[in-house]
Design an enzyme around this catalytic site. Sequence first.
Site: not given
Length: 213
Positions: A120, A138
């Site tokens: 991420k 997210d």
Amino acid sequence: MNAAKRREIFSRLQATNPHPTTELEYQSSFELLIAVILSAQATDKGVNLATRKLFSQANTPEKIWALGEAGLLDAIKSIGLYKTKAKNIMATCQQLVEHHNSEVPRTREQLEALPGVGRKTANVVLNTAFGEPTIAVDTHIFRVANRTGIAPGKNVQTVELKLLKVVPKEFRHNAHHWLILHGRYICQARKPKCPICNINSLCEFKEKTTDVP
């Protein structure tokens, strides 16, 4: 959800916010990298408060390394998991100096090899600092993708890969920011603000709210 509906969703998000970007404050790819590492399980607002103090003292790998772990801890102690993050940041700064000429690497493999940098974080840096059409999933993006029906999936990587497949190419670079901001301010977890949502008529969420909280 069909392709035409997805295209219209992103057209509307673009019309509302033509030039979306991160709410993290940064002046260089290195500052962005550190801010994103700090942002895990923390708010952007909280990270910005800490990095304003940190970056005024040290905003390069060499300067943070010279600051030392104690100095770094003092600057970021308001952020959750700050002790672990400090160790990762110090190790990352050392690697950047020793192996990357103090520059943030531009490949996923090299980024993910840095301590504290997962998929991420690498996606955020590749997208925001280097303009790559990546999507960092997210909690906000995961919720919006599933709730709206844009790209449902049981885990973040499934959602990421599906989004990269179904988001029209011309919207792919900014999709990351549009979806995060939409989840943060409109499609909120507890009570989404469906009545003021500009993609309400396209969203496939069955439990839409009828009043604005």
